[in-house]
Enzyme design. Structure first.
Site, PDB file in Angstrom:
ATOM      1  N   SER A  28       0.815  -1.218   0.000  1.00 28.11           N
ATOM      2  CA  SER A  28       0.000   0.000   0.000  1.00 28.11           C
ATOM      3  C   SER A  28       0.849   1.268   0.000  1.00 28.11           C
ATOM      4  O   SER A  28       0.329   2.369   0.057  1.00 28.11           O
ATOM      5  CB  SER A  28      -0.933  -0.006   1.211  1.00 28.11           C
ATOM      6  OG  SER A  28      -0.173  -0.151   2.381  1.00 28.11           O
TER       7      SER A  28
ATOM      8  N   THR B 222      -1.061   4.169   4.418  1.00 27.35           N
ATOM      9  CA  THR B 222       0.026   5.136   4.426  1.00 27.35           C
ATOM     10  C   THR B 222       1.143   4.752   5.375  1.00 27.35           C
ATOM     11  O   THR B 222       0.896   4.239   6.455  1.00 27.35           O
ATOM     12  CB  THR B 222      -0.540   6.486   4.917  1.00 27.35           C
ATOM     13  OG1 THR B 222      -1.824   6.657   4.362  1.00 27.35           O
ATOM     14  CG2 THR B 222       0.354   7.622   4.570  1.00 27.35           C
TER      15      THR B 222
ATOM     16  N   ARG C  85      -8.489  10.479  -7.721  1.00 27.40           N
ATOM     17  CA  ARG C  85      -8.785  10.617  -6.290  1.00 27.40           C
ATOM     18  C   ARG C  85      -7.505  10.929  -5.519  1.00 27.40           C
ATOM     19  O   ARG C  85      -6.460  10.336  -5.743  1.00 27.40           O
ATOM     20  CB  ARG C  85      -9.403   9.318  -5.762  1.00 27.40           C
ATOM     21  CG  ARG C  85      -9.708   9.323  -4.263  1.00 27.40           C
ATOM     22  CD  ARG C  85      -8.584   8.717  -3.436  1.00 27.40           C
ATOM     23  NE  ARG C  85      -8.980   8.526  -2.028  1.00 27.40           N
ATOM     24  CZ  ARG C  85      -8.152   8.110  -1.068  1.00 27.40           C
ATOM     25  NH1 ARG C  85      -6.895   7.841  -1.354  1.00 27.40           N
ATOM     26  NH2 ARG C  85      -8.580   7.959   0.160  1.00 27.40           N
ATOM     27  N   VAL C  86      -7.595  11.882  -4.611  1.00 30.45           N
ATOM     28  CA  VAL C  86      -6.497  12.222  -3.709  1.00 30.45           C
ATOM     29  C   VAL C  86      -7.014  12.075  -2.283  1.00 30.45           C
ATOM     30  O   VAL C  86      -8.080  12.590  -1.952  1.00 30.45           O
ATOM     31  CB  VAL C  86      -5.993  13.660  -3.945  1.00 30.45           C
ATOM     32  CG1 VAL C  86      -4.922  14.030  -2.932  1.00 30.45           C
ATOM     33  CG2 VAL C  86      -5.465  13.814  -5.373  1.00 30.45           C
ATOM     34  N   GLY C  87      -6.275  11.368  -1.454  1.00 30.09           N
ATOM     35  CA  GLY C  87      -6.675  11.179  -0.064  1.00 30.09           C
ATOM     36  C   GLY C  87      -6.040  12.192   0.857  1.00 30.09           C
ATOM     37  O   GLY C  87      -5.618  13.279   0.441  1.00 30.09           O
ATOM     38  N   ASP C  88      -5.938  11.827   2.127  1.00 25.19           N
ATOM     39  CA  ASP C  88      -5.414  12.754   3.127  1.00 25.19           C
ATOM     40  C   ASP C  88      -3.894  12.871   3.083  1.00 25.19           C
ATOM     41  O   ASP C  88      -3.341  13.885   3.493  1.00 25.19           O
ATOM     42  CB  ASP C  88      -5.854  12.319   4.529  1.00 25.19           C
ATOM     43  CG  ASP C  88      -5.277  10.973   4.948  1.00 25.19           C
ATOM     44  OD1 ASP C  88      -5.149  10.086   4.077  1.00 25.19           O
ATOM     45  OD2 ASP C  88      -4.966  10.800   6.139  1.00 25.19           O
TER      46      ASP C  88
ATOM     47  N   THR D 122      -3.262   7.737   9.455  1.00 27.90           N
ATOM     48  CA  THR D 122      -3.358   6.621   8.523  1.00 27.90           C
ATOM     49  C   THR D 122      -4.772   6.063   8.592  1.00 27.90           C
ATOM     50  O   THR D 122      -5.415   6.137   9.636  1.00 27.90           O
ATOM     51  CB  THR D 122      -2.309   5.535   8.853  1.00 27.90           C
ATOM     52  OG1 THR D 122      -2.399   4.474   7.896  1.00 27.90           O
ATOM     53  CG2 THR D 122      -2.505   4.952  10.245  1.00 27.90           C
ATOM     54  N   GLY D 123      -5.266   5.531   7.488  1.00 30.23           N
ATOM     55  CA  GLY D 123      -6.613   4.978   7.497  1.00 30.23           C
ATOM     56  C   GLY D 123      -7.425   5.465   6.320  1.00 30.23           C
ATOM     57  O   GLY D 123      -6.873   5.739   5.251  1.00 30.23           O
ATOM     58  N   ASP D 124      -8.722   5.585   6.508  1.00 30.19           N
ATOM     59  CA  ASP D 124      -9.622   5.997   5.442  1.00 30.19           C
ATOM     60  C   ASP D 124      -9.493   7.499   5.213  1.00 30.19           C
ATOM     61  O   ASP D 124     -10.151   8.312   5.858  1.00 30.19           O
ATOM     62  CB  ASP D 124     -11.070   5.630   5.807  1.00 30.19           C
ATOM     63  CG  ASP D 124     -12.017   5.845   4.641  1.00 30.19           C
ATOM     64  OD1 ASP D 124     -11.723   6.693   3.782  1.00 30.19           O
ATOM     65  OD2 ASP D 124     -13.057   5.160   4.590  1.00 30.19           O
ATOM     66  N   GLY D 125      -8.626   7.854   4.266  1.00 29.90           N
ATOM     67  CA  GLY D 125      -8.295   9.258   4.048  1.00 29.90           C
ATOM     68  C   GLY D 125      -9.461  10.116   3.615  1.00 29.90           C
ATOM     69  O   GLY D 125      -9.503  11.305   3.913  1.00 29.90           O
TER      70      GLY D 125
END
Length: 344
Positions: free
Chosen positions: A71, A204, A232-235, A255-258
């Site tokens: 990941s 992450t 898509r861009v996460g945190d 870390t996790g569901d951004g």
């Protein structure tokens, strides 16, 4: 003498229960998940006289090479079109400068490119193919990020009718079909039941490094949510969301569901709690509790460290995710050590 002081400090560290205020010493390196090689790499950089930013860049960069948990780095988490793209950021807590890249294609060392954004531009965040062109100008090789592993992950997903995916309120029904999707004429809102993200596909690497003088740096690197929509861009590459560093207070990384966590700027919030004098563990817990009020079943965790070297972590308890593992390196530990915190 010095040996006696060290022995007392080691005893204090051994007696500190999980979740309690950690014994403090500098320098300290803390990173998400049990990514040991990343922790060891960052610690070696500090020991050999490298800067805090160097330690973050090399530590996270090690995970990019190792493809930590599939990941981080190339060859993992293919998007809906089967492509692996990378997000990363690095932050200097002395100057408050941030370098970040998002939706980076064809370049493996995302955090290295993020560092060059600080060093060679007046910008903060570069995205997409343009970020890749910048990277090539900075001397990074242009490479394919796809591997047999990512191709097989993509193929399996297609064979499972593209489940799970990140679409909602579309036709045909995104829970049964691969699309292509169109929007409903009338939108019907469904409450999200839980995180789409599998708790077994860690995401992450987030890292906070605090030098012997209290200087703070932080960074992240990820290949994002598997089967995400292209673009898509996460945190992770967002300052204050993925990580935050301020040498007057401390540093944090999430870390996790951004998609959920970035809405709360958890890393910034945690650092502000520590600025108020709140213990790092409690600061982390308060951030998790804040998100819980809105999305009780989100998948996520955060690490926090203040400028004295005290550190902590917290995570949200959901089925299959009741503890969070993270790495700590400090003078109180004989080597980089995996630590565990119970989720709340």
């Amino acid at each position: 003498g010095r040996q006696g002081v060290k022995a007392v400090l080691l005893l204090l560290a051994a007696l500190t229960p999980a979740g309690a205020a950690s014994a403090a010493a500098l320098p300290v390196v803390i990173n998400t998940w049990a990514f040991r090689t990343a922790a060891e790499t960052a610690w070696r950089v500090l020991e050999s006289g490298g800067s805090e930013l160097d330690a973050v860049e090399r530590g996270c960069g090690r995970c990019e090479i190792d493809q930590c948990d599939g990941s981080v780095g190339y060859g993992g988490s293919p998007d809906e079109s089967g492509e692996t793209t990378l997000d990363a950021m690095i932050m200097d807590g002395n100057t408050m400068e941030v370098g970040a890249v998002a939706d980076l294609r064809h370049v493996k060392n995302a955090i290295g490119v993020a560092r060059k954004v600080i060093e060679h531009t007046k910008h903060t965040l570069l995205v997409g193919e343009s970020a890749s062109l910048f990277a090539v100008r900075m001397g990074f090789p242009y490479e394919d990020l796809t591997t047999q592993k990512s191709l097989s992950l993509y193929s399996e997903w297609l064979n499972q009718s593209c489940q799970p995916n990140y679409w909602k309120n579309v036709v045909p029904d995104s829970s049964k079909s691969c699309g292509p999707y169109k929007r409903h004429e009338e939108v019907t809102y469904k409450e999200e039941t839980s995180s789409q993200r599998s708790v077994h596909s860690h995401d992450t690497i987030g890292m906070v490094v605090i030098g012997v003088s209290g200087t703070v740096a932080s960074g992240t690197s990820t290949n994002g949510a598997i089967h995400k929509l292209p673009g898509r861009v996460g945190d992770s590459p967002i300052a204050g969301a993925g990580s935050y560093a301020d040498s007057t207070a401390g540093g944090a990384a999430a870390t996790g569901d951004g998609d959920i966590m970035m809405r709360f700027l958890p890393s910034y919030q945690a650092v502000e709690y520590m600025r108020m004098g709140i213990d790092p563990t409690v600061a982390c817990q308060k951030v998790i509790s804040r998100i819980q009020k809105y999305t009780p079943k989100f998948f996520g965790a955060i690490i926090c460290a203040n400028t004295t070297g005290s550190y902590g972590a917290a995570c949200n308890k959901i089925p299959g995710f009741t503890q969070f593992h993270f790495m700590v390196s400090s003078p109180l530990l004989s080597r980089p050590t995996e630590q565990v915190v119970d989720c709340i």
